[in-house]
Design an enzyme around this catalytic site. Structure first.
Site, mmCIF file in Angstrom:
data_model
loop_
_atom_site.group_PDB
_atom_site.id
_atom_site.type_symbol
_atom_site.label_atom_id
_atom_site.label_comp_id
_atom_site.label_asym_id
_atom_site.label_seq_id
_atom_site.Cartn_x
_atom_site.Cartn_y
_atom_site.Cartn_z
ATOM 1 N N ARG A 1 0.752 -1.183 -0.061
ATOM 2 C CA ARG A 1 -0.071 0.120 -0.146
ATOM 3 C C ARG A 1 0.794 1.398 0.052
ATOM 4 O O ARG A 1 0.451 2.278 0.662
ATOM 5 C CB ARG A 1 -0.932 -0.050 1.210
ATOM 6 N N SER B 1 -11.408 -0.244 3.366
ATOM 7 C CA SER B 1 -10.728 -0.546 4.532
ATOM 8 C C SER B 1 -9.800 0.774 5.096
ATOM 9 O O SER B 1 -8.914 1.010 4.135
ATOM 10 C CB SER B 1 -9.881 -1.840 4.156
ATOM 11 N N GLU C 1 -4.292 3.041 6.262
ATOM 12 C CA GLU C 1 -4.229 2.799 4.784
ATOM 13 C C GLU C 1 -4.701 4.065 4.331
ATOM 14 O O GLU C 1 -4.112 4.352 3.189
ATOM 15 C CB GLU C 1 -4.927 1.504 4.355
#
Length: 292
Positions: free
Chosen positions: A167, A215, A286
């Protein structure tokens, strides 16, 4: 600067849709507009202003009522696919899901099937090395065309230079580049963790809909999900003011329409504290939290 709009409502530029404004605003609609970024950067440095580039708005949380800087909305959205050599070249503002869908329908190219339904732009996917169901953006990456915001020059970055990780990429790590376009080689199937799953069914039936960026926390490992940890500490479906964790998927942070960013920040902090106390694991964002 005459090309900048002033005091604009940017509530809808983040999927959380918390009420927010910006001092200055500019839209990149055509490739020639990229040249104007250099002048905007000079203006920002002279006036000590931050610049925030926004694409699909699916990976950012505004933690302010008014951004005291310049928001640049990326609408660069043309792309071409060389079917013979299976090379995709796309400007950074395109929807990655739309491209994946069209590649399947028109060109019988199924490599990006798992990206169908993935929110956000190509630029955002490369920026954060987005992935789902074992497929990562970096897998078929070839080259990025970028504008170096420090010197105003166009540069080309290889996969190695992009420094991809979970990520993340050099774009996210340094903040010194604006991604103009990117090339992918779709001739080879590369998956880190192959998974057999109907992603379209999963997104329609297992993921919540509403004001969310998906998420919120990174999974601590491929065998341990952040959603599981949040559920274990009793926060699945928990609501705090206008913010809540979904009762369908615990790692989906949600917001009511016109919600307050302070509620979201408080709930994020609560989740981190509880998971650390009960499992001795540090949850890592994230989604980017944008500050003044």
């Amino acid at each position: 600067m005459d090309i900048l709009k002033k005091n604009l409502d940017i509530t809808n530029l983040s999927n959380f849709k918390t009420r927010a404004f910006t001092r200055y605003y500019f839209e990149l609609n055509y490739i020639n507009d990229v040249d104007k970024i250099i002048d905007i950067v000079k203006f920002s440095k002279k006036n000590h202003l931050k610049i925030l580039f926004v694409g699909g708005g699916t990976n950012i949380l505004f933690s302010f009522e008014k951004f005291d800087g310049i928001v640049i909305k990326n609408n660069l959205n043309s792309w071409i696919y060389d079917k013979k050599n299976q090379i995709l070249e796309s400007l950074s503002g395109n929807s990655i899901s739309d491209i994946a869908s069209i590649l399947e329908k028109d060109d019988e190219q199924y490599l990006w099937h798992r990206f169908i339904g993935l929110p956000g732009s190509i630029g955002g996917a490369v920026f954060g090395n987005a992935g789902c169901f074992g497929l990562e953006t970096e897998n078929n990456f070839l080259e990025a065309k970028v504008l170096n915001l420090d010197n105003g020059k166009i540069e080309y970055l290889s996969k190695k230079q992009m420094n991809f990780s979970y990520r993340s990429s050099i774009l996210k790590e340094t903040g010194k580049y604006f991604l103009i376009s990117v090339k992918f080689d779709l001739s080879k199937k590369i998956e880190k963790y192959p998974q057999k799953v109907d992603n379209i069914f999963f997104r329609e039936n297992k993921q919540p809909k509403g004001n969310t960026c998906g998420s919120f926390f990174k999974n601590p490992s491929k065998d341990l999900s952040a959603g599981y940890l949040i559920e274990q500490v009793g926060l699945k479906g928990f609501k705090l003011g206008s913010a809540y964790f979904s009762d369908i998927h615990a790692n989906f942070l949600m917001s009511d329409d016109g919600g307050n960013y302070k509620d979201l920040l408080e709930l994020i902090s609560l989740a981190k504290t509880k998971v650390k106390k009960n499992h001795n694991i540090d949850l890592i964002n994230e989604i980017r939290i944008i500050t003044n």
